[in-house]
Write a protein that holds these residues in place. Structure first.
Motif, PDB file in Angstrom:
ATOM      1  N   LYS A 181      -4.597  14.089  13.746  1.00 23.86           N
ATOM      2  CA  LYS A 181      -3.669  14.103  12.384  1.00 23.86           C
ATOM      3  C   LYS A 181      -3.456  12.294  12.532  1.00 23.86           C
ATOM      4  CE  LYS A 181       0.379  15.880  12.773  1.00 23.86           C
ATOM      5  NZ  LYS A 181       1.706  16.441  13.019  1.00 23.86           N
ATOM      6  N   MET A 182      -3.088  11.980  11.106  1.00 27.89           N
ATOM      7  CA  MET A 182      -2.748  10.750  10.751  1.00 27.89           C
ATOM      8  C   MET A 182      -1.294  10.476  11.320  1.00 27.89           C
ATOM      9  SD  MET A 182      -4.856   9.012   7.675  1.00 27.89           S
ATOM     10  CE  MET A 182      -3.745   8.812   6.685  1.00 27.89           C
ATOM     11  N   LYS A 183      -0.884   9.496  11.718  1.00 26.15           N
ATOM     12  CA  LYS A 183       0.504   8.788  12.114  1.00 26.15           C
ATOM     13  C   LYS A 183       0.397   7.570  11.485  1.00 26.15           C
ATOM     14  CE  LYS A 183       0.206  11.513  16.115  1.00 26.15           C
ATOM     15  NZ  LYS A 183      -0.146  11.421  17.551  1.00 26.15           N
ATOM     16  N   VAL A 184       1.048   7.581  10.306  1.00 22.83           N
ATOM     17  CA  VAL A 184       1.187   6.239   9.230  1.00 22.83           C
ATOM     18  C   VAL A 184       2.682   5.368   9.725  1.00 22.83           C
ATOM     19  CG1 VAL A 184       1.055   5.310   7.140  1.00 22.83           C
ATOM     20  CG2 VAL A 184      -0.343   7.425   7.882  1.00 22.83           C
ATOM     21  N   HIS A 185       2.446   4.107   9.796  1.00 27.06           N
ATOM     22  CA  HIS A 185       3.347   3.025   9.561  1.00 27.06           C
ATOM     23  C   HIS A 185       3.233   1.946   8.805  1.00 27.06           C
ATOM     24  CE1 HIS A 185       0.995   1.003  12.765  1.00 27.06           C
ATOM     25  NE2 HIS A 185       1.442  -0.012  12.211  1.00 27.06           N
ATOM     26  N   VAL A 186       4.032   1.221   8.438  1.00 25.93           N
ATOM     27  CA  VAL A 186       3.874   0.244   7.311  1.00 25.93           C
ATOM     28  C   VAL A 186       4.391  -1.162   7.937  1.00 25.93           C
ATOM     29  CG1 VAL A 186       4.557  -0.679   5.138  1.00 25.93           C
ATOM     30  CG2 VAL A 186       4.409   1.856   5.667  1.00 25.93           C
ATOM     31  N   ARG A 187       3.504  -2.252   7.468  1.00 23.38           N
ATOM     32  CA  ARG A 187       4.171  -3.593   7.995  1.00 23.38           C
ATOM     33  C   ARG A 187       4.279  -4.403   6.746  1.00 23.38           C
ATOM     34  NH1 ARG A 187      -0.722  -4.439  12.268  1.00 23.38           N
ATOM     35  NH2 ARG A 187      -0.392  -2.631  13.468  1.00 23.38           N
ATOM     36  N   VAL A 188       5.367  -5.039   6.763  1.00 25.83           N
ATOM     37  CA  VAL A 188       5.885  -5.742   5.293  1.00 25.83           C
ATOM     38  C   VAL A 188       5.963  -7.254   5.706  1.00 25.83           C
ATOM     39  CG1 VAL A 188       7.492  -6.124   3.622  1.00 25.83           C
ATOM     40  CG2 VAL A 188       7.023  -3.543   4.579  1.00 25.83           C
ATOM     41  N   SER A 189       5.412  -8.106   4.948  1.00 25.41           N
ATOM     42  CA  SER A 189       5.799  -9.494   4.964  1.00 25.41           C
ATOM     43  C   SER A 189       5.824 -10.231   3.607  1.00 25.41           C
ATOM     44  CB  SER A 189       4.684 -10.254   6.091  1.00 25.41           C
ATOM     45  OG  SER A 189       3.406  -9.971   5.261  1.00 25.41           O
ATOM     46  N   ILE A 190       6.403 -11.252   3.793  1.00 24.68           N
ATOM     47  CA  ILE A 190       6.769 -11.960   2.489  1.00 24.68           C
ATOM     48  C   ILE A 190       6.286 -13.542   2.638  1.00 24.68           C
ATOM     49  CG2 ILE A 190       8.452 -12.949   1.218  1.00 24.68           C
ATOM     50  CD1 ILE A 190      10.376 -10.639   1.747  1.00 24.68           C
ATOM     51  N   GLY A 191       5.540 -13.851   1.818  1.00 30.11           N
ATOM     52  CA  GLY A 191       4.962 -15.163   1.765  1.00 30.11           C
ATOM     53  C   GLY A 191       3.656 -15.260   2.692  1.00 30.11           C
ATOM     54  N   SER A 192       3.446 -16.630   3.191  1.00 30.54           N
ATOM     55  CA  SER A 192       2.502 -16.607   4.019  1.00 30.54           C
ATOM     56  C   SER A 192       2.981 -16.707   5.496  1.00 30.54           C
ATOM     57  CB  SER A 192       1.459 -17.975   3.720  1.00 30.54           C
ATOM     58  OG  SER A 192       2.482 -18.837   3.759  1.00 30.54           O
ATOM     59  N   ASN A 193       4.200 -16.485   5.842  1.00 29.67           N
ATOM     60  CA  ASN A 193       4.670 -16.669   6.891  1.00 29.67           C
ATOM     61  C   ASN A 193       4.465 -15.489   7.772  1.00 29.67           C
ATOM     62  OD1 ASN A 193       6.113 -17.251   9.258  1.00 29.67           O
ATOM     63  ND2 ASN A 193       7.904 -18.040   8.338  1.00 29.67           N
ATOM     64  N   PRO A 194       3.685 -15.457   8.840  1.00 40.05           N
ATOM     65  CA  PRO A 194       3.699 -14.219   9.741  1.00 40.05           C
ATOM     66  C   PRO A 194       5.107 -13.686  10.448  1.00 40.05           C
ATOM     67  CG  PRO A 194       2.146 -15.976  10.770  1.00 40.05           C
ATOM     68  CD  PRO A 194       2.917 -16.633   9.383  1.00 40.05           C
ATOM     69  N   ASP A 195       5.794 -14.817  10.613  1.00 46.80           N
ATOM     70  CA  ASP A 195       7.118 -14.516  11.301  1.00 46.80           C
ATOM     71  C   ASP A 195       8.096 -13.666  10.388  1.00 46.80           C
ATOM     72  OD1 ASP A 195       6.411 -16.049  13.210  1.00 46.80           O
ATOM     73  OD2 ASP A 195       7.265 -17.714  12.620  1.00 46.80           O
ATOM     74  N   THR A 196       7.680 -13.348   9.097  1.00 43.88           N
ATOM     75  CA  THR A 196       8.433 -12.350   8.353  1.00 43.88           C
ATOM     76  C   THR A 196       8.400 -10.929   8.553  1.00 43.88           C
ATOM     77  OG1 THR A 196       7.116 -12.639   6.210  1.00 43.88           O
ATOM     78  CG2 THR A 196       8.903 -14.078   6.716  1.00 43.88           C
ATOM     79  N   GLU A 197       7.185 -10.816   9.359  1.00 43.26           N
ATOM     80  CA  GLU A 197       6.615  -9.130   9.358  1.00 43.26           C
ATOM     81  C   GLU A 197       7.565  -8.361   9.998  1.00 43.26           C
ATOM     82  OE1 GLU A 197       2.207  -8.193   9.739  1.00 43.26           O
ATOM     83  OE2 GLU A 197       2.993  -7.365  11.735  1.00 43.26           O
ATOM     84  N   LYS A 198       7.828  -7.235   9.210  1.00 42.67           N
ATOM     85  CA  LYS A 198       8.774  -5.889   9.912  1.00 42.67           C
ATOM     86  C   LYS A 198       7.884  -4.857   9.871  1.00 42.67           C
ATOM     87  CE  LYS A 198      12.877  -8.502   9.119  1.00 42.67           C
ATOM     88  NZ  LYS A 198      14.378  -8.435   8.328  1.00 42.67           N
ATOM     89  N   ARG A 199       8.373  -3.951  10.487  1.00 43.64           N
ATOM     90  CA  ARG A 199       7.419  -2.643  10.523  1.00 43.64           C
ATOM     91  C   ARG A 199       8.450  -1.507  10.570  1.00 43.64           C
ATOM     92  NH1 ARG A 199       3.790  -0.330  15.514  1.00 43.64           N
ATOM     93  NH2 ARG A 199       4.114   1.926  14.888  1.00 43.64           N
ATOM     94  N   THR A 200       7.832  -0.337   9.929  1.00 47.18           N
ATOM     95  CA  THR A 200       8.698   1.157   9.951  1.00 47.18           C
ATOM     96  C   THR A 200       8.350   1.616  11.009  1.00 47.18           C
ATOM     97  OG1 THR A 200       7.079   2.373   8.765  1.00 47.18           O
ATOM     98  CG2 THR A 200       8.311   1.028   7.330  1.00 47.18           C
ATOM     99  N   PRO A 201       9.215   2.644  11.220  1.00 48.61           N
ATOM    100  CA  PRO A 201       9.023   3.634  12.330  1.00 48.61           C
ATOM    101  C   PRO A 201       7.540   4.575  11.876  1.00 48.61           C
ATOM    102  CG  PRO A 201      11.167   3.788  11.700  1.00 48.61           C
ATOM    103  CD  PRO A 201      10.314   2.908  10.755  1.00 48.61           C
ATOM    104  N   THR A 202       6.744   5.153  12.771  1.00 45.45           N
ATOM    105  CA  THR A 202       5.451   5.981  12.489  1.00 45.45           C
ATOM    106  C   THR A 202       6.151   7.245  12.095  1.00 45.45           C
ATOM    107  OG1 THR A 202       4.433   4.527  14.089  1.00 45.45           O
ATOM    108  CG2 THR A 202       3.268   6.825  13.315  1.00 45.45           C
ATOM    109  N   ASP A 203       5.565   7.443  10.720  1.00 41.36           N
ATOM    110  CA  ASP A 203       5.681   9.191  10.374  1.00 41.36           C
ATOM    111  C   ASP A 203       4.556   9.907  11.031  1.00 41.36           C
ATOM    112  OD1 ASP A 203       4.611  11.415   8.692  1.00 41.36           O
ATOM    113  OD2 ASP A 203       6.542  10.814   7.798  1.00 41.36           O
ATOM    114  N   THR A 204       4.952  10.864  11.754  1.00 45.06           N
ATOM    115  CA  THR A 204       4.210  11.601  12.580  1.00 45.06           C
ATOM    116  C   THR A 204       3.815  12.806  12.026  1.00 45.06           C
ATOM    117  OG1 THR A 204       5.993  12.507  13.909  1.00 45.06           O
ATOM    118  CG2 THR A 204       4.796  10.526  14.889  1.00 45.06           C
TER     119      THR A 204
END
Length: 155
Positions: free
Chosen positions: A24-47
């Motif tokens: 099964k695919m278990k999908v999550h998302v990572r979001v970032s703004i601009g070129s700064n990797p410190d802005t990356e946030k993540r959703t919980p994984t949809d199972t």
């Protein structure tokens, strides 16, 4: 320094490429703004949703006013399938913060969008649905902003 609050809610995706043929695919998302990797946030994984995951997960950012004035600062949303041997990349959505602001401004600063999920230069497969909202412009002292981000104080 002029800043705004930016809130994005990752709602769902549909018809994603199935990158796992056996499990099964278990999908999550990572979001970032601009070129700064410190802005990356993540959703919980949809199972449960597999190629049609749903999160309805909100993330909040404080962005500088300049991010909505120039087309170079991008909102980057990457989708991944969780695996034991390392997450597998599914695809991503890129859009300019300036374009998002200009689209939402006439509607009170918020909007709901559907974007095609891209994977390299190949044709898109799937659609990502998200909503977002820009807050009012506020002026923040640079020292106070640095303290709130870093969690330290010079006092």
């Amino acid at each position: 320094m002029d800043c705004r609050r930016f809130e994005i809610t990752l709602i769902s995706a549909s018809d994603l490429e199935d990158v796992r043929k056996l499990f099964k695919m278990k999908v999550h998302v990572r979001v970032s703004i601009g070129s700064n990797p410190d802005t990356e946030k993540r959703t919980p994984t949809d199972t449960h949703g597999e190629i049609n995951p749903a999160w309805n997960f909100s993330m909040k950012y404080t962005i500088s006013e300049s991010m909505i004035q120039y087309p170079n600062d991008m909102l980057v949303i990457k989708l991944y399938c969780q695996r034991k041997l390392g997450d597998r990349y599914i695809g991503e959505v890129h859009t300019s913060m300036k374009e998002l602001y200009e689209y939402a401004y006439p509607n009170g600063g918020s909007a709901v969008m559907n974007y095609p999920v891209q994977k390299g230069s190949a044709q898109s497969q799937g659609v990502l649905r998200f909503s977002y909202r820009f807050g009012e412009k506020v002026t923040v002292d640079k020292l106070v902003l640095a303290e709130s981000i870093a969690g330290w104080s010079m006092r």
